[in-house]
Design a protein around this motif. Structure first.
Motif, PDB file in Angstrom:
ATOM      1  N   GLY A 141      -6.895   4.036   5.801  1.00  0.00           N
ATOM      2  CA  GLY A 141      -7.924   3.198   4.874  1.00  0.00           C
ATOM      3  C   GLY A 141      -7.587   2.854   3.433  1.00  0.00           C
ATOM      4  O   GLY A 141      -6.742   3.491   3.020  1.00  0.00           O
ATOM      5  N   VAL A 142      -8.385   2.001   2.404  1.00  0.00           N
ATOM      6  CA  VAL A 142      -7.577   1.022   1.197  1.00  0.00           C
ATOM      7  C   VAL A 142      -8.970   1.922   0.451  1.00  0.00           C
ATOM      8  O   VAL A 142      -9.551   1.741   0.614  1.00  0.00           O
ATOM      9  N   LEU A 143      -8.471   2.619  -0.261  1.00  0.00           N
ATOM     10  CA  LEU A 143     -10.191   3.032  -1.555  1.00  0.00           C
ATOM     11  C   LEU A 143      -9.675   1.691  -3.071  1.00  0.00           C
ATOM     12  O   LEU A 143      -8.009   1.520  -3.245  1.00  0.00           O
ATOM     13  N   ARG A 144     -10.356   0.980  -3.037  1.00  0.00           N
ATOM     14  CA  ARG A 144     -10.238  -0.642  -3.883  1.00  0.00           C
ATOM     15  C   ARG A 144     -11.310  -0.251  -5.218  1.00  0.00           C
ATOM     16  O   ARG A 144     -12.808   0.023  -5.263  1.00  0.00           O
ATOM     17  N   LEU A 145     -10.626  -0.516  -6.867  1.00  0.00           N
ATOM     18  CA  LEU A 145     -11.747  -0.681  -8.086  1.00  0.00           C
ATOM     19  C   LEU A 145     -11.478  -1.520  -7.782  1.00  0.00           C
ATOM     20  O   LEU A 145     -10.506  -2.088  -8.487  1.00  0.00           O
TER      21      LEU A 145
END
Length: 214
Positions: A141-145
């Motif tokens: 997946g992708v971690l987005r801030l």
């Protein structure tokens, strides 16, 4: 006499004071402009560097939890980072399109909040920080801030207002101080100019109007 000359102060003291005031004002404006530009760039660089460091640290925990499907741990991890930083939102998007989103509403108690144009400018420059969660060559997946641009803008705006107030104080104090010696040292010349006709006619001796300060 041209309209521009009519706008000039009538006395020599006022003209020299006006020139000094304009020079000091220009100096402070240039200085403040350079200071604001530096602080703006420094703030953006600092936040981006913090986000990169945060992503690297958090990605390790998220990756371990994503491998075993422990979304509760991922959720608690995202909650911790948004509460301890200037982030508005943190989310994890898995490879199937599922989203785990944590949003943090920051308190806004500033009596003079940042203007909308500064918030928009910071939001445009900062953007979102993304990190692909990959373990053993497999994507999870992708971690987005997402930055809380209004919080960052409020801090920068308070610094701008403080600097402007300090510069204004320096300008007023400096102008008040220089006005005293100007009146003492140049006031005699204004008195001579006002009695110009009497001096030229010989009715008054010019030395009688001047003292050693002149």
């Amino acid at each position: 006499m041209s309209p521009l000359l009519r706008l000039l102060p009538k006395t020599l003291v006022a003209r020299v004071f006006g020139l000094n005031f304009l020079g000091l004002l220009l100096f402070l404006m240039v200085g403040l402009g350079l200071f604001y530009h530096y602080q703006f760039a420094k703030q953006i660089e600092s936040e981006l560097e913090n986000s990169r460091t945060m992503l690297q640290v958090v990605a390790l925990t998220v990756a371990e939890s994503a491998v075993i499907g422990d979304y509760d741990t991922i959720n608690r991890t995202l909650q911790r980072i948004v509460r301890a930083s200037a982030l508005e939102k943190a989310e994890f998007i898995d490879v199937r399109g599922g989203k785990l989103i944590v949003v943090h509403e920051h308190d806004h108690n500033h009596p003079l909040p940042a203007p909308r144009w500064l918030i928009n400018l910071l939001a445009e420059r900062l953007g979102d920080a993304n990190e692909v969660i990959r373990v053993g060559g497999k994507d999870y997946g992708v971690l987005r801030l997402k930055f809380a641009a209004n919080v960052i803008a409020d801090e920068l705006w308070q610094l701008i207002l403080f600097s402007f107030a300090a510069a204004t104080g320096v300008l007023l104090i400096g102008s008040a101080i220089i006005q005293v010696p100007l009146r003492r040292w140049l006031g005699n010349f204004d008195r001579v100019r006002l009695r110009e006709f009497d001096i030229l006619s010989g009715a008054i001796e010019v030395n009688a109007l001047l003292d050693r300060d002149a």
